[in-house]
Scaffold this motif. Structure first.
Motif, PDB file in Angstrom:
ATOM      1  N   ASN A   1      70.762   3.904 -22.113  1.00  0.00           N
ATOM      2  CA  ASN A   1      71.505   4.723 -21.150  1.00  0.00           C
ATOM      3  C   ASN A   1      72.636   5.457 -21.865  1.00  0.00           C
ATOM      4  O   ASN A   1      73.609   5.866 -21.256  1.00  0.00           O
ATOM      5  N   LYS A   2      72.489   5.572 -23.199  1.00  0.00           N
ATOM      6  CA  LYS A   2      73.436   6.226 -24.100  1.00  0.00           C
ATOM      7  C   LYS A   2      74.662   5.375 -24.410  1.00  0.00           C
ATOM      8  O   LYS A   2      75.502   5.763 -25.225  1.00  0.00           O
ATOM      9  N   ARG A   3      74.764   4.216 -23.769  1.00  0.00           N
ATOM     10  CA  ARG A   3      75.834   3.264 -24.104  1.00  0.00           C
ATOM     11  C   ARG A   3      75.237   1.935 -24.574  1.00  0.00           C
ATOM     12  O   ARG A   3      75.794   1.273 -25.439  1.00  0.00           O
ATOM     13  N   VAL A   4      74.123   1.565 -23.984  1.00  0.00           N
ATOM     14  CA  VAL A   4      73.456   0.300 -24.283  1.00  0.00           C
ATOM     15  C   VAL A   4      72.027   0.608 -24.725  1.00  0.00           C
ATOM     16  O   VAL A   4      71.387   1.528 -24.201  1.00  0.00           O
ATOM     17  N   LEU A   5      71.547  -0.152 -25.711  1.00  0.00           N
ATOM     18  CA  LEU A   5      70.152  -0.032 -26.137  1.00  0.00           C
ATOM     19  C   LEU A   5      69.483  -1.390 -25.983  1.00  0.00           C
ATOM     20  O   LEU A   5      70.077  -2.416 -26.324  1.00  0.00           O
ATOM     21  N   GLU A   6      68.240  -1.392 -25.482  1.00  0.00           N
ATOM     22  CA  GLU A   6      67.506  -2.642 -25.299  1.00  0.00           C
ATOM     23  C   GLU A   6      66.024  -2.448 -25.585  1.00  0.00           C
ATOM     24  O   GLU A   6      65.498  -1.338 -25.444  1.00  0.00           O
ATOM     25  N   ARG A   7      65.370  -3.526 -25.959  1.00  0.00           N
ATOM     26  CA  ARG A   7      63.911  -3.518 -26.109  1.00  0.00           C
ATOM     27  C   ARG A   7      63.309  -4.111 -24.828  1.00  0.00           C
ATOM     28  O   ARG A   7      63.096  -5.311 -24.704  1.00  0.00           O
ATOM     29  N   LEU A   8      63.035  -3.224 -23.881  1.00  0.00           N
ATOM     30  CA  LEU A   8      62.519  -3.652 -22.578  1.00  0.00           C
ATOM     31  C   LEU A   8      61.003  -3.527 -22.484  1.00  0.00           C
ATOM     32  O   LEU A   8      60.377  -4.192 -21.662  1.00  0.00           O
ATOM     33  N   ASP A   9      60.424  -2.659 -23.310  1.00  0.00           N
ATOM     34  CA  ASP A   9      58.987  -2.365 -23.247  1.00  0.00           C
ATOM     35  C   ASP A   9      58.301  -3.055 -24.419  1.00  0.00           C
ATOM     36  O   ASP A   9      58.741  -2.939 -25.569  1.00  0.00           O
ATOM     37  N   ARG A  10      57.207  -3.751 -24.142  1.00  0.00           N
ATOM     38  CA  ARG A  10      56.569  -4.539 -25.195  1.00  0.00           C
ATOM     39  C   ARG A  10      55.143  -4.889 -24.816  1.00  0.00           C
ATOM     40  O   ARG A  10      54.680  -4.614 -23.703  1.00  0.00           O
ATOM     41  N   ALA A  11      54.461  -5.535 -25.767  1.00  0.00           N
ATOM     42  CA  ALA A  11      53.121  -6.084 -25.535  1.00  0.00           C
ATOM     43  C   ALA A  11      53.137  -7.550 -25.938  1.00  0.00           C
ATOM     44  O   ALA A  11      53.640  -7.895 -27.017  1.00  0.00           O
ATOM     45  N   ILE A  12      52.615  -8.413 -25.070  1.00  0.00           N
ATOM     46  CA  ILE A  12      52.477  -9.829 -25.378  1.00  0.00           C
ATOM     47  C   ILE A  12      51.053 -10.251 -25.062  1.00  0.00           C
ATOM     48  O   ILE A  12      50.347  -9.588 -24.290  1.00  0.00           O
ATOM     49  N   SER A  13      50.600 -11.328 -25.668  1.00  0.00           N
ATOM     50  CA  SER A  13      49.227 -11.783 -25.421  1.00  0.00           C
ATOM     51  C   SER A  13      49.150 -13.290 -25.568  1.00  0.00           C
ATOM     52  O   SER A  13      50.049 -13.926 -26.140  1.00  0.00           O
ATOM     53  N   ASN A  14      48.034 -13.847 -25.094  1.00  0.00           N
ATOM     54  CA  ASN A  14      47.776 -15.251 -25.397  1.00  0.00           C
ATOM     55  C   ASN A  14      47.076 -15.348 -26.749  1.00  0.00           C
ATOM     56  O   ASN A  14      46.691 -14.344 -27.356  1.00  0.00           O
ATOM     57  N   VAL A  15      46.921 -16.568 -27.242  1.00  0.00           N
ATOM     58  CA  VAL A  15      46.344 -16.783 -28.569  1.00  0.00           C
ATOM     59  C   VAL A  15      44.899 -16.280 -28.625  1.00  0.00           C
ATOM     60  O   VAL A  15      44.467 -15.712 -29.633  1.00  0.00           O
ATOM     61  N   LYS A  16      44.152 -16.468 -27.532  1.00  0.00           N
ATOM     62  CA  LYS A  16      42.755 -16.016 -27.507  1.00  0.00           C
ATOM     63  C   LYS A  16      42.648 -14.515 -27.752  1.00  0.00           C
ATOM     64  O   LYS A  16      41.763 -14.058 -28.477  1.00  0.00           O
ATOM     65  N   TRP A  17      43.553 -13.747 -27.145  1.00  0.00           N
ATOM     66  CA  TRP A  17      43.485 -12.293 -27.322  1.00  0.00           C
ATOM     67  C   TRP A  17      43.852 -11.922 -28.757  1.00  0.00           C
ATOM     68  O   TRP A  17      43.223 -11.059 -29.353  1.00  0.00           O
ATOM     69  N   ARG A  18      44.865 -12.607 -29.305  1.00  0.00           N
ATOM     70  CA  ARG A  18      45.281 -12.293 -30.667  1.00  0.00           C
ATOM     71  C   ARG A  18      44.162 -12.595 -31.663  1.00  0.00           C
ATOM     72  O   ARG A  18      43.975 -11.850 -32.639  1.00  0.00           O
ATOM     73  N   ARG A  19      43.413 -13.659 -31.405  1.00  0.00           N
ATOM     74  CA  ARG A  19      42.283 -13.977 -32.277  1.00  0.00           C
ATOM     75  C   ARG A  19      41.164 -12.953 -32.119  1.00  0.00           C
ATOM     76  O   ARG A  19      40.444 -12.647 -33.075  1.00  0.00           O
TER      77      ARG A  19
END
Length: 278
Positions: free
Chosen positions: A183-201
């Motif tokens: 918002n030009k004052r604060v920066l955050e990592r709000l957008d991401r990708a996560i998975s379970n172990v099966k998907w990563r394999r």
């Protein structure tokens, strides 16, 4: 296969369409998730139909906030919608020769109370299937304090982090700028990708890239299921081999190499690569 997720903060203007068509062409998008379009009904359908995807699922806005669009190229991927919620769309994804996996696109509410309802709903989704599972989008939350720069500290990440830990989810990491929202004052990592172990394999070479911000205060994120590096048999990436642990001299070798190195722990770890390869 390429998936792009973007909190656009409004899809009614001409600039959105121009930016979106350019992104689709540049990044060869097979699945596209758009959240916070802030338009619904016939206005939303009219915009969606200009983006070139024949297939889509829409969760309409509530008033002038929220809204979810999932669009996909049916000539490349089969998407079967299995459930929608005001903060997510879940689908079973497959293509010829590929076993099915679960995909959940997320737009978590800025309201902590509503986000808690989302974690409860995602627990229900988790208990309803046993597939490889990828979740992507704007989680409106962080996993650690170093994912925020500026502003007052808070315990906001507790609910999200508890859910991730309880379900043994993996953060897929990223390349590009660290923070996806400002918002030009604060920066955050709000957008991401996560998975379970099966998907990563299932997709060990999948990678996440934070794309440049345009129009929105959120960066689009791109998930590529194949490696972003071209195969080169003369320059294969380093991989640790578990069999090395069984070598009778392994412990002595590591100790000696480590003790003869200088620098930080990270620098000394990197200096193990070439000796290990030899």
């Amino acid at each position: 296969m390429n998936v792009v997720c973007w909190n656009v903060r409004g899809a009614a203007c001409t600039k959105f369409k121009t930016n979106m068509l350019d992104m689709i062409s540049t990044h060869h998008i097979d699945m596209l998730f758009i959240c916070e379009p802030r338009i619904s009904g016939q206005r939303a359908l009219k915009v969606i139909q200009t983006l070139g995807f024949k297939c889509f699922e829409v969760v309409d806005t509530i008033g002038f906030s929220g809204g979810l669009w999932l669009l996909w190229n049916d000539s490349k991927v089969t998407v079967e919608i299995v459930g929608t919620y005001d903060q997510s769309i879940s689908a079973c994804v497959s293509w010829p020769g590929q076993s099915p996996w679960m995909f959940t696109a997320i737009y978590a509410s800025p309201s902590r109370v509503k986000r808690e309802k989302l974690w409860e709903y995602l627990t229900f989704v988790a208990e309803s299937h046993d597939l490889p599972w990828l979740l992507v989008g704007d989680f409106n939350d962080i996993l650690s304090v170093d994912e925020k720069l500026g502003g007052a500290s808070s315990g906001r990440s507790k609910g999200f982090k508890d859910w991730v830990d309880r379900h043994e989810m993996l953060d897929l990491g990223f390349t590009g700028p660290k923070f996806t929202w400002t918002n030009k004052r604060v920066l955050e990592r709000l957008d991401r990708a996560i998975s379970n172990v099966k998907w990563r394999r299932l997709f060990p070479d999948a990678n996440v890239r934070h794309l440049p911000r345009t129009k929105s205060d959120h960066s689009p994120i791109k998930i590529c299921l194949q490696s972003c590096f071209k195969a080169n048999p003369l320059k294969r990436p380093f991989r640790f081999e578990a069999m090395w642990l069984k070598h009778e001299s392994f412990d002595d070798f590591i100790t000696e190499t480590w003790d003869n190195s200088t620098g930080s722990a990270m620098e000394k770890t990197l200096k193990l690569v070439e000796p290990l390869k030899t």
